[in-house]
Motif scaffolding. Structure first.
Motif, PDB file in Angstrom:
ATOM      1  N   LYS A 232      15.140   8.001 -60.844  1.00 44.20           N
ATOM      2  CA  LYS A 232      16.560   7.861 -60.493  1.00 44.20           C
ATOM      3  C   LYS A 232      17.138   9.200 -60.081  1.00 44.20           C
ATOM      4  CE  LYS A 232      21.055   6.414 -62.285  1.00 44.20           C
ATOM      5  NZ  LYS A 232      21.799   5.908 -63.462  1.00 44.20           N
ATOM      6  N   HIS A 233      16.813  10.257 -60.837  1.00 40.14           N
ATOM      7  CA  HIS A 233      17.314  11.590 -60.496  1.00 40.14           C
ATOM      8  C   HIS A 233      16.868  12.032 -59.107  1.00 40.14           C
ATOM      9  CE1 HIS A 233      17.891  12.914 -64.980  1.00 40.14           C
ATOM     10  NE2 HIS A 233      18.844  12.108 -64.554  1.00 40.14           N
ATOM     11  N   LEU A 234      15.695  11.564 -58.696  1.00 41.53           N
ATOM     12  CA  LEU A 234      15.146  11.948 -57.393  1.00 41.53           C
ATOM     13  C   LEU A 234      15.562  10.999 -56.275  1.00 41.53           C
ATOM     14  CD1 LEU A 234      11.575  12.900 -58.651  1.00 41.53           C
ATOM     15  CD2 LEU A 234      13.209  14.488 -57.580  1.00 41.53           C
ATOM     16  N   GLY A 235      16.317   9.961 -56.617  1.00 41.83           N
ATOM     17  CA  GLY A 235      16.781   8.999 -55.611  1.00 41.83           C
ATOM     18  C   GLY A 235      15.733   8.006 -55.177  1.00 41.83           C
ATOM     19  N   LEU A 236      14.749   7.740 -56.064  1.00 37.17           N
ATOM     20  CA  LEU A 236      13.665   6.815 -55.745  1.00 37.17           C
ATOM     21  C   LEU A 236      13.960   5.439 -56.328  1.00 37.17           C
ATOM     22  CD1 LEU A 236      10.679   9.195 -56.626  1.00 37.17           C
ATOM     23  CD2 LEU A 236      11.742   8.837 -54.387  1.00 37.17           C
TER      24      LEU A 236
END
Length: 351
Positions: free
Chosen positions: A128-132
């Motif tokens: 989530k932090h990486l936008g995946l």
């Protein structure tokens, strides 16, 4: 229809002790120079990512993503194949699978499982932090040693095995749901999820959890003699991740699907570099495009003959040549017109 993204490369098999394969910067430059647009990151490789820190710090993830983007690359998915394997390990495999675990939990199956579960959960938050929105992993296995039913399996064994597997994964799946990330299980020999029937068993055991999805890799189906094209027809709605890996099956009078305990090069079923095997990738890319599967085409190298460097160089070109730019226009649009009901009636001979 949707255009498949790529080419991308799974970095796991390319890690090494010499440059450029021993650092994130080295691998990013190497992949970018070969024409790759994405990388799939194995989270057990601490030279590439600190998965615990990635779960704790959005800033760390922003910096990691920025570094990768600076090479013209995107992260396709994080991978917890090894940690996912350790979520469910039959005791017969304890010694061999301990090699996937950190020293602090080796020789302690309970602690190893707890560590694996927490690490896979951390990967959800990191994603989530990486936008995946998709994550690649293995299911682990409690039943694989009973794959060939001899001695005969007692009634209820398979059902109990999948109930236990689901019990272990449900808390993990819920964390992925909270973070908006799909769990893509690589359907793979050695895992309890190794074909269509076993995927359906697991899906049912989880109460049809919406985060249960598939990493599609046709190479594993060739070795099972499963129809890998029809598989897409059955399960395309679940395919959220895609490994592009070739394989071949050449049985002889001495060996077949089980391989006779031979090394890979001497087995009837073996993995090959892209274009060197028997897989019909043109049809695979056509089907995935037609069914609007929103996936990255990620090259995985596991050839028993060709070097990884040559496989990677040829793989980027191979995938590029197979990606279909999905059409937004029908070839017979020129014949279209607004609906004229009176005209339609006349064509049909309706009064």
């Amino acid at each position: 229809m949707k255009t498949i993204k790529g080419p991308a490369v799974f970095l796991a098999q390319f890690m090494g002790d010499t440059a450029p394969f021993n650092s994130l910067d080295g691998l990013c430059k190497w992949a970018s120079d070969l024409g790759y647009k994405g990388i799939q990151i194995p989270t057990w490789e601490t030279r590439l990512i600190d998965i615990d820190k990635a779960a704790e710090s959005k800033t760390y993830c922003d910096e990691l993503k920025g570094k990768i983007n600076s090479y013209g690359l995107e992260i396709t998915e994080l991978s917890t194949h090894l940690q996912g394997q350790l979520v469910a390990v039959h005791p017969a495999y304890d010694i061999m699978f301990d090699g996937f675990a950190p020293d602090k939990v080796k020789n302690n199956p309970k602690a190893r499982t707890e560590w694996a579960v927490q690490t896979v959960k951390n990967a959800a938050i990191a994603s989530k932090h990486l936008g995946l929105n998709a994550h690649a992993t293995f299911s682990g296995s409690l039943l694989w040693h009973t794959m060939h039913p001899w001695p005969q399996r007692p009634p209820g064994l398979v059902e109990m095995g999948f109930e236990e597997l689901a019990k272990r994964w449900l808390p993990i799946l819920d964390v992925y749901d909270e973070n908006g990330v799909d769990v893509c299980y690589e359907i793979h020999p050695g895992e309890d999820l190794h074909d269509g029937d076993t995927f359906e068993r697991f899906l049912k055991a989880t109460g049809n959890h919406k985060r249960v999805n598939i990493l599609y890799d046709p190479s594993h189906f060739v070795l099972q003699q499963l129809d890998y094209l029809a598989y897409i027809d059955h399960y395309h709605e679940f395919i959220k991740s895609f490994h592009v890996k070739d394989s071949e099956f050449n049985p002889t009078g001495k060996k077949g699907a089980f391989g006779g305990y031979n090394n890979w090069v001497d087995r009837a079923g073996r993995y090959r570099s892209l274009g060197d095997g028997q897989i019909d990738f043109k049809t695979i890319f056509s089907k995935l495009t037609q069914y609007e599967c929103d996936v990255w085409a990620v090259m995985e190298w596991e050839c028993c003959i060709k070097s990884p460097e040559q496989g990677a160089k040829e793989g980027a070109i191979f995938i590029n040549n197979h990606i279909i730019e999905a059409t937004e226009k029908a070839f017979d649009d020129f014949a279209g017109a607004d609906i004229d009901k009176e005209k339609l009636k006349r064509i049909l001979g309706i009064e």
